[in-house]
Structure formats: C-alpha cells, structure tokens
Design a protein around this motif. Structure first.
Motif, PDB file in Angstrom:
ATOM      1  N   LEU A 686      36.217  28.243  35.714  1.00  0.00           N
ATOM      2  CA  LEU A 686      36.669  28.602  37.066  1.00  0.00           C
ATOM      3  C   LEU A 686      35.752  29.660  37.688  1.00  0.00           C
ATOM      4  CD1 LEU A 686      40.507  28.742  36.413  1.00  0.00           C
ATOM      5  CD2 LEU A 686      39.415  27.322  38.159  1.00  0.00           C
ATOM      6  N   THR A 687      35.333  30.624  36.876  1.00  0.00           N
ATOM      7  CA  THR A 687      34.448  31.681  37.379  1.00  0.00           C
ATOM      8  C   THR A 687      33.115  31.095  37.834  1.00  0.00           C
ATOM      9  OG1 THR A 687      35.493  33.256  35.867  1.00  0.00           O
ATOM     10  CG2 THR A 687      33.376  33.890  36.799  1.00  0.00           C
ATOM     11  N   GLU A 688      32.569  30.181  37.036  1.00  0.00           N
ATOM     12  CA  GLU A 688      31.291  29.567  37.394  1.00  0.00           C
ATOM     13  C   GLU A 688      31.441  28.654  38.609  1.00  0.00           C
ATOM     14  OE1 GLU A 688      30.340  27.852  33.657  1.00  0.00           O
ATOM     15  OE2 GLU A 688      29.334  29.653  32.911  1.00  0.00           O
ATOM     16  N   ALA A 709      41.331  32.124  38.074  1.00  0.00           N
ATOM     17  CA  ALA A 709      40.815  32.614  36.793  1.00  0.00           C
ATOM     18  C   ALA A 709      41.488  33.925  36.400  1.00  0.00           C
ATOM     19  CB  ALA A 709      39.299  32.800  36.878  1.00  0.00           C
ATOM     20  N   LEU A 710      41.671  34.823  37.370  1.00  0.00           N
ATOM     21  CA  LEU A 710      42.293  36.115  37.087  1.00  0.00           C
ATOM     22  C   LEU A 710      43.755  35.959  36.686  1.00  0.00           C
ATOM     23  CD1 LEU A 710      40.719  38.290  39.930  1.00  0.00           C
ATOM     24  CD2 LEU A 710      40.340  38.522  37.461  1.00  0.00           C
ATOM     25  N   ARG A 711      44.446  35.002  37.293  1.00  0.00           N
ATOM     26  CA  ARG A 711      45.861  34.790  36.935  1.00  0.00           C
ATOM     27  C   ARG A 711      46.001  34.305  35.489  1.00  0.00           C
ATOM     28  NH1 ARG A 711      46.089  32.610  42.177  1.00  0.00           N
ATOM     29  NH2 ARG A 711      46.020  30.468  41.366  1.00  0.00           N
ATOM     30  N   ILE A 712      44.975  33.656  34.965  1.00  0.00           N
ATOM     31  CA  ILE A 712      45.014  33.190  33.571  1.00  0.00           C
ATOM     32  C   ILE A 712      44.587  34.301  32.619  1.00  0.00           C
ATOM     33  CG2 ILE A 712      44.046  31.543  31.905  1.00  0.00           C
ATOM     34  CD1 ILE A 712      43.612  29.625  34.293  1.00  0.00           C
ATOM     35  N   GLU A 725      36.166  39.404  23.843  1.00  0.00           N
ATOM     36  CA  GLU A 725      35.846  38.220  24.644  1.00  0.00           C
ATOM     37  C   GLU A 725      36.708  38.157  25.899  1.00  0.00           C
ATOM     38  OE1 GLU A 725      34.331  34.237  25.589  1.00  0.00           O
ATOM     39  OE2 GLU A 725      33.572  36.029  24.602  1.00  0.00           O
ATOM     40  N   ARG A 726      37.971  38.483  25.759  1.00  0.00           N
ATOM     41  CA  ARG A 726      38.864  38.419  26.925  1.00  0.00           C
ATOM     42  C   ARG A 726      38.510  39.499  27.939  1.00  0.00           C
ATOM     43  NH1 ARG A 726      44.696  37.090  23.901  1.00  0.00           N
ATOM     44  NH2 ARG A 726      43.991  35.119  22.985  1.00  0.00           N
ATOM     45  N   ARG A 727      38.152  40.691  27.469  1.00  0.00           N
ATOM     46  CA  ARG A 727      37.744  41.748  28.403  1.00  0.00           C
ATOM     47  C   ARG A 727      36.461  41.341  29.139  1.00  0.00           C
ATOM     48  NH1 ARG A 727      38.983  47.219  28.875  1.00  0.00           N
ATOM     49  NH2 ARG A 727      39.989  47.337  26.825  1.00  0.00           N
ATOM     50  N   TRP A 728      35.538  40.729  28.418  1.00  0.00           N
ATOM     51  CA  TRP A 728      34.288  40.272  29.019  1.00  0.00           C
ATOM     52  C   TRP A 728      34.561  39.223  30.102  1.00  0.00           C
ATOM     53  CZ3 TRP A 728      29.399  40.874  30.054  1.00  0.00           C
ATOM     54  CH2 TRP A 728      28.518  39.797  30.193  1.00  0.00           C
ATOM     55  N   ARG A 729      35.400  38.266  29.811  1.00  0.00           N
ATOM     56  CA  ARG A 729      35.699  37.225  30.809  1.00  0.00           C
ATOM     57  C   ARG A 729      36.481  37.801  31.987  1.00  0.00           C
ATOM     58  NH1 ARG A 729      31.916  33.798  30.652  1.00  0.00           N
ATOM     59  NH2 ARG A 729      31.336  33.421  28.475  1.00  0.00           N
ATOM     60  N   LEU A 730      37.339  38.767  31.729  1.00  0.00           N
ATOM     61  CA  LEU A 730      38.063  39.428  32.810  1.00  0.00           C
ATOM     62  C   LEU A 730      37.091  40.162  33.720  1.00  0.00           C
ATOM     63  CD1 LEU A 730      40.633  40.388  34.231  1.00  0.00           C
ATOM     64  CD2 LEU A 730      40.838  42.196  32.489  1.00  0.00           C
ATOM     65  N   ALA A 733      35.219  37.627  35.862  1.00  0.00           N
ATOM     66  CA  ALA A 733      36.092  37.048  36.893  1.00  0.00           C
ATOM     67  C   ALA A 733      36.334  38.051  38.015  1.00  0.00           C
ATOM     68  CB  ALA A 733      37.415  36.608  36.268  1.00  0.00           C
ATOM     69  N   LEU A 734      36.535  39.315  37.661  1.00  0.00           N
ATOM     70  CA  LEU A 734      36.718  40.360  38.681  1.00  0.00           C
ATOM     71  C   LEU A 734      35.467  40.490  39.550  1.00  0.00           C
ATOM     72  CD1 LEU A 734      38.474  43.054  36.473  1.00  0.00           C
ATOM     73  CD2 LEU A 734      39.464  42.024  38.531  1.00  0.00           C
ATOM     74  N   ALA A 735      34.300  40.491  38.906  1.00  0.00           N
ATOM     75  CA  ALA A 735      33.057  40.619  39.658  1.00  0.00           C
ATOM     76  C   ALA A 735      32.848  39.438  40.599  1.00  0.00           C
ATOM     77  CB  ALA A 735      31.879  40.742  38.696  1.00  0.00           C
ATOM     78  N   THR A 736      33.162  38.220  40.133  1.00  0.00           N
ATOM     79  CA  THR A 736      32.999  37.031  40.983  1.00  0.00           C
ATOM     80  C   THR A 736      34.004  37.046  42.130  1.00  0.00           C
ATOM     81  OG1 THR A 736      32.246  35.803  39.040  1.00  0.00           O
ATOM     82  CG2 THR A 736      32.880  34.517  40.974  1.00  0.00           C
TER      83      THR A 736
END
Length: 799
Positions: A686-688, A709-712, A725-730, A733-736
């Motif tokens: 979703l982020t990509e 993406a953020l809601r997930i 890994e979850r912090r990295w993806r969060l 997603a926040l940056a995007t």
C-alpha cells in the motif's frame, strides 16, 4: 437390483455401515462412462441414517476439487431408498498404492501434500471429514489421489446448508485407528481432528505401521491409548523388528528391511530420512492438544514442502521453543520471564557440558566399557542437537523483542562455547557445533523473512562456525562437505554485510566464496548443492562488482554464468521446485543489474528478465496453488516489474501493477487473517502504491492508500512496539502519508506526519547505530519536510 434410475448396475464394489457401493453405467451413454453408486441398504433407513445421507449429499454438492471424488447425480429408487452417483475411481488405497509402486519417502510426501490440499479445501468449505484413512483415499493410474466417503463428515456451520444436524451420537462415529483424542473422548470436533488423522495417515505411509495398538476395542482402552500414550518417532519405528498377529491368530515378523524395501531404500537410509524434520512434522500433527497441531492442512502441506526443498520447517520438538513462544506473547514482563528462559537454557547447557565430559572420560576407559561409552557419546551428540533445535525456534519466536532475544542469544552462545571447550578435539562435535552456529546465525540475522535481523550477532555466529569448519579443513583437506560449508559461509557473510548496509570486507568474502565454489565445481563429481553455491557466489560477486563502472562488463558475464548454471539445474530436474526458484532468482539478479545501468535500453532488458522470472513463479504457483511461499515469491517478482516499468517512465503501468499486488496481498490476508507477516507485506504494498500515485499526480488517492496502510500497521505496532520491522514500516507509511499531504499543499498535515516518521526512525537508529539505513531515511524525510515548508512559504508569498 439391476437398474437404479437411469443407471445399469454392473457389479458390487463394497459394503459399508449405511449402504452398498455399486459399479454402474448410465443407460444410453455412448461413452459407457462408469460410475460408483452409493445406495442405502434396506433396514437401516432410520431418521439418523437418512439425515447423514442427506448431509453427505449436501457436502459433496459443494466440493469441486481435483483431489476430491465428485458427485455426479443423486436420487431415490422406486422403493424410496436414496442413492448418490459418484465419479468412479479405479485405484488403490493410498498405502497399498505407495507400496506397490515402491514410492520413495520424498515421493510419498509429495503425494501426501495433495491430500493436504484436498482436506484444506474441504475445511475452507466448513466441512470436517472425520474419517481420513487409506481406504478413503484412492490413487488412480495417473498417480492422483482422490478423497472420498464423506459419510460421517461434520458441517461446521449447518445453517448455511439449511439443514438440521443432530450432534450427540454422531460425535462417536469414527475409525478408532485414525481417530483423534477429542473424537474418542466425545468432545466437540473441528478441523484439528482431521489434522490429527492426517498425522496418523502420514505415520503409516512412512513406516508401514500404525502408531497405536489396542489390546481391546473397548471405549476405555481407546481413550487410554489415543488420548494418553505418546506415539513413537517414525524414525525409531522403522528400526524395530516386531511381530504382527493377524485376526486368524497367525503371526509374522516384520523387520526393518521389510519396511525399507517398498520404500526403495535401505533400513539405515530410511531411518536417516525420517529422523529430524519428518519426525517433527508427523508428531506435530499428532499432538494430543488440538491447539498445538498445525493450524491448517495447508500449513502442514507447506511444512512438508519446506522439508522437501531443504528449508527449515516450523515443526520443532515440543520443548523450549514452545515455552519461548508463549513467553514472547506476554513479554511485557520481560525482565522476570527472560531470566526464566535464560536460566532454563543455562541449566540445559550445564547438563550438556557435563554429559560431554563424562562421555570423553568413559570413552577413554578400558575396552570392556567401550560399548557403554560409545552409547553415552551418541547421547551427548543427541543432547547437542536437541539444544540446537530448542534454541533456534526460541530465537525466531523472540524476533523483535530485543531484550528477550539478547538474553536467549547470550545463554546460547555460552552453552555452545562450553560444549566447544569440552569436546574441542572431536570432529563429529565440531561439525554439530558448526552447523548449530550457522542455523542460529540465520535465525537472528534476518535470513528467513525479516529485513530487521541482528546483523552483528549473526556475523559473530557465522564467523564462529567458519572457525570450526577451518579447523576441520586442516584435519581433512579433501573433505568436499567441509569445502562446501566453508564456501557457503563466506558467501553468507558477504551477503549479510551487503544486506545490513555495511559492506566492509563483503567483496573479499564474495571473491573467496567464488574461488572455493569454482574449485569444487571444476571436478566432474560436483553435486547440485555445490553448483547451487557457485551460482549464488557468482551473483553476489557480480552484484558487488557492478557498483564499479569499470567492472560492470565482468559483472555481466558472471551474472550470465550464474543464470546458465541455474538454467542447467532446472532443466536437469524439472520437478525440482528449488531449482526452478533459483532460476527465477537468476533472472531477477540480471534484471536488477540492467535496471541500475540507467538507460532505456537496459531498462527494457531488465523488464524482459523480470517477465521471465514472473513466468517461472507463476508456474510454481499453478503447481502449488495453496503454497503461500509461491504466491509471495510471485508478488516479489511483480514488484520487480514495477521497478523496471518505473525506469522506463511507464508510471501508469506501475500504478496498475502495484494495485494488482495490493489486491492479491489483501486476498492472502483474508485467507490467513492471523498471519502478521502478510499484514506487514500488505502495508508495504500500500505504501509503494501510494508513492506511485503521487508520482502521477493523484495525491488524493495516494493519501487514501497511505491512510489504509496506517490503519493496518498502527494497531500491529501498538500491540508489540519492540518489533523493529513494524516500526520501520510504520515510519515509511507515515512519511508517504506526509508526501501525499505535501502534494496537496497541506503543509500542516505533512509536518505532523513527517515529525512522527522521523521520531520512529530515530528510535531505530539508536537501536542499531551501525546500520546506516535508518539515518539515511531520516535525512531523506527531513529534506522532504524542508521542501514542503519552503513550498508552503512560497505559496504564501505569491498570495
């Protein structure tokens, strides 16, 4: 009865509790296609039996799968007896088929996977078979198994079929030899009961024996044996000589050779094939506690596939790994619990070291005690393997829980070093320890799925393993297994350094790995495993060389050589799924090389290579439609297509492909809602997709994807903030989401999102300061933040 409806009966096929099965053909059918008719017997048409017949009809009507016998028709005879018309399977029960065909263990496992697929399909349609046994799985001349006889199946949600299903007496319908503990105890039945029966079936296919023997058929005896007695390991069973007594009183002796022969192998080889992973797979399926079995028949089939491909399996001995997994789920009390787990490990280490010392002393005693000493020595090796098999899953279970993982790793290193000291001069123990160090390095280093492994710890473990293999190489310089292990470790160390963003001596390690692998493969005796390492070493060396413009031509040659090796492996054995996967990786390696050249011509070449990889991975998925790994591999290749399309400037195609990837990950998440890794994959996709939408100027739509993406990811992160890994993806997603706000000229919204993203990246940087990835990403987000602020100020000035 010569005719049943429009069907002419040819001869009886068999009798069961409810009815008779007849071979028949349809009158007027020019093809004379044979069918099997299940006809209710006279005198058994009670309300309960009639209902069970109706349930079977409803069940079969909804099951359309290539490995489930199809229902073709149904009706009633002139005297009111119901019948079902089934696809006729001209085959043998699966156990007899395997023995008559002399199927090897691997071939039996491949065949059994198809049964798992069929059972999983039934479970997806809310059907529990409840009577899985060899006679209900027939294998035809084409080698395809067919699951049949749903006569005592249970519908998990009867109201969906609009039929009333009685419960009480039906719970005890079963074949005791294959029944689960909950079946014999009269407890509620669900899909885990079928998983247990699959375990019993696999036990029998592998060993030629059933796991239990009953002295009587009384209910109390069944409960005692099935619910209380632990089954033996299949590898132990095939080494035993036993006496089998038939119903007529005659007996015969079954030897290990009798068991091995129909499996086309020798007794010692058979025991070795079953020992370890296969033992654990069978016993996990047959666990007394339903919640400790495989979560689904699909998961069991996938674990078998992992074993066949030489990959680590999820089935592990029922000891520390299970306790550690429970611990991680409640690791908020990490200080106390970590101490408990570490203490357990250290106690195990002490026992291991003591046994090792005793073994050496006893082995040096007088000749009269040699036999006893050798037995103790074998026990010591077994303890060492058990220690490894307990620690590895514990480390995997603790992934992301940093303090827990560190305590486990510290205790594990201490134990391994102690064992190494006690048996430093023993080559067998050195091999065991080297393999253990390597497996633990893979468990902590992010090699199996996570991109956020502990690279420093993994590097130390890999190097400890390399030291041991180097010592073994001095003892036996011509040992090809030792040479292969050393080449593979140099390769893994180089890959680890590259993946962690810390190249260091990665080129030198890759060059050394390549030199060792070439030395092995120059011999006409080179094995597939040796050629596989050579192909990987060529790809790694080329990837590092390609960063130097002057060396790109040589890198291209090495990548092509790697691809040619993988192509030859795949053509040599088209059924080797690992070889096919390796070939697809070779195409992806070449695609990445062409894409980084940065020209339209090389971008087009990259796209061609990616399409080749996609075609292979689609075939793998078609061959194993229930395989989660095959689906994920295909989606990774589709993401590679997006990279190539982006380099060609085909932004609209990138968006449509990424939207397809998101759709497929969403389907996988719906099918496996408890799989956290899939949810993280979906967040990444979703982020990509959001970033691609921004690229074509659709900031509003991009914002919606980023918010999705953020809601997930936000609740996943909140449940376990220690998961890197979850912090990295969060953070991404926040940056995007911030990028989407900036593209909509919402400077305030962008600033709030960028600020949160940077704070998460700072936490990650502090946790692993030697890894530049987080700091680089934080700098990039700050730069975009500054640009958004400048754009906002420029807009205000223009007004």
């Amino acid at each position: 009865m010569k005719e049943i409806g429009p069907y002419r009966v040819l001869n009886p096929l068999g009798r069961g509790g409810m009815g008779t099965v007849l071979l028949a053909i349809r009158e007027g059918d020019q093809f004379h296609k044979r069918v099997a008719i299940k006809l209710m017997r006279r005198g058994v048409d009670t309300a309960d039996i009639l209902q069970r017949f109706a349930v079977e009809r409803q069940v079969l009507a909804g099951l359309n799968h290539p490995n489930i016998a199809r229902m073709l028709d149904a009706g009633e005879t002139a005297d009111g007896r119901p019948y079902l018309v089934m696809e006729y399977i001209d085959g043998q029960p699966i156990d007899r088929y395997c023995d008559d065909a002399g199927l090897t263990i691997d071939a039996r496992l491949q065949l059994f996977r198809k049964v798992c697929h069929a059972v999983h399909f039934a479970h997806q349609h809310l059907i529990v078979h409840r009577d899985l046994k060899p006679s209900n799985i027939l294998v035809g001349a084409d080698g395809e198994p067919k699951l049949l006889d749903f006569g005592i199946a249970k519908i998990l949600n009867p109201e969906l079929l609009q039929i009333s299903v009685a419960t009480g007496p039906e719970l005890r319908l079963m074949t005791p030899e294959y029944a689960s503990p909950e079946q014999v105890q009269g407890k509620p039945i669900s899909t885990p009961s079928d998983i247990y029966s699959l375990g019993v079936l696999l036990f029998e296919l592998l060993t030629g024996r059933r796991p239990y023997r009953f002295s009587t058929r009384l209910h109390d005896e069944l409960v005692r044996v099935i619910a209380e007695i632990e089954p033996e390991r299949p590898s132990d069973v095939v080494a035993q000589t036993t006496e089998i007594r038939a119903s007529d009183g005659a007996s015969r002796t079954i030897t290990p050779l009798d068991i091995a022969k129909p499996r086309s192998t020798a007794p010692q080889r058979l025991r070795k094939q079953l020992s370890g992973d296969v033992d654990n797979i069978v016993l996990k399926a047959m666990h007394k506690l339903a919640r400790r079995r495989y979560a689904s028949a699909q998961e069991m089939g996938e674990d078998i596939a992992r074993h066949l491909s030489g990959m680590p399996v999820i089935a592990r001995p029922d000891t520390l790994g299970y306790r550690a997994a429970k611990f991680v789920r409640r690791h908020r009390t990490a200080v106390v619990a970590t101490g408990a787990v570490a203490a357990t490990l250290i106690v195990g280490v002490a026992v291991t070291a003591w046994q090792a010392q005793v073994a050496r002393q006893e082995r040096d005693n007088a000749i009269r005690e040699r036999a006893r000493a050798e037995r103790r020595y074998e026990q010591t090796l077994k303890v060492a393997r058990t220690f490894r098999d307990q620690l590895e899953p514990a480390l995997r279970a603790a992934e992301g829980a940093v303090s827990v993982r560190a305590a486990l790793l510290q205790a594990g290193r201490a134990g391994l070093e102690l064992m190494q000291t006690e048996l430093a001069d023993d080559p067998n123990m050195q091999r065991e320890l080297a393999q253990t160090y390597t497996r633990l390095a893979a468990a902590v280093g992010g090699v199996h799925g996570s991109s956020q492994g502990d690279s420093a710890a993994a590097d130390g473990l890999f190097r400890a393993a390399l030291t041991l293999w180097d010592q073994l190489a001095q003892r036996a310089p011509g040992d090809r297994d030792v040479k292969l292990a050393r080449a593979h470790l140099h390769l893994q160390l180089s890959q680890l350094a590259s993946r962690a963003g810390k190249p260091g001596d990665a080129p030198l390690l890759a060059e050394r790995a390549l030199e060792m692998a070439r030395d092995l493969c120059d011999s006409p005796r080179s094995s597939p495993a040796e050629r596989r390492v050579l192909a990987s070493a060529l790809a790694q060396h080329a990837d590092l060389e390609a960063r130097n413009p002057a060396a790109r031509a040589r890198a291209a040659q090495e990548l092509q050589e790697s691809l040619d090796l993988r192509q030859a492996q795949a053509e040599q054995d088209p059924e080797d799924m690992q070889a096919q996967r390796d070939l697809s990786v070779g195409h992806m390696d070449l695609a990445r090389f062409h894409r980084t050249a940065g020209t339209p011509e090389t971008a087009a070449e990259a796209l061609r290579e990616v399409e080749s990889a996609i075609a292979i991975r689609q075939r793998l998925l078609d061959a194993d439609p229930d395989g989660g790994r095959a689906e994920r591999d295909l989606l990774v290749a589709l993401e590679g297509r997006c990279d190539a399309l982006s380099a060609l400037g085909r932004s609209q195609d990138v968006v449509s492909t990424r939207a397809n990837i998101v759709d497929r990950f969403e389907q996988m998440c719906r099918a496996s809602p408890d799989d956290g890794r899939l949810s993280v994959d979906l967040v990444r996709a979703l982020t990509e997709l959001a970033a691609a939408e921004i690229e074509i100027g659709r900031a509003e739509v991009a914002g919606q994807h980023a918010d999705h993406a953020l809601r997930i990811i936000q609740p996943l992160f909140d449940r376990d903030p220690g998961q890197h890994e979850r912090r990295w993806r969060l953070a991404l997603a926040l940056a995007t989401a911030g990028d989407a706000c900036a593209a909509r000229n919402d400077a305030i919204g962008a600033e709030a999102l960028y600020d949160k993203a940077v704070k998460h990246l700072q936490v990650l940087t502090r946790g692993d300061p030697s890894n530049p990835r987080y700091a680089v990403e934080a700098d990039a987000v700050r730069a975009r933040w500054a640009n958004a602020q400048e754009s906002s100020r420029a807009g205000e000035r223009s007004r």
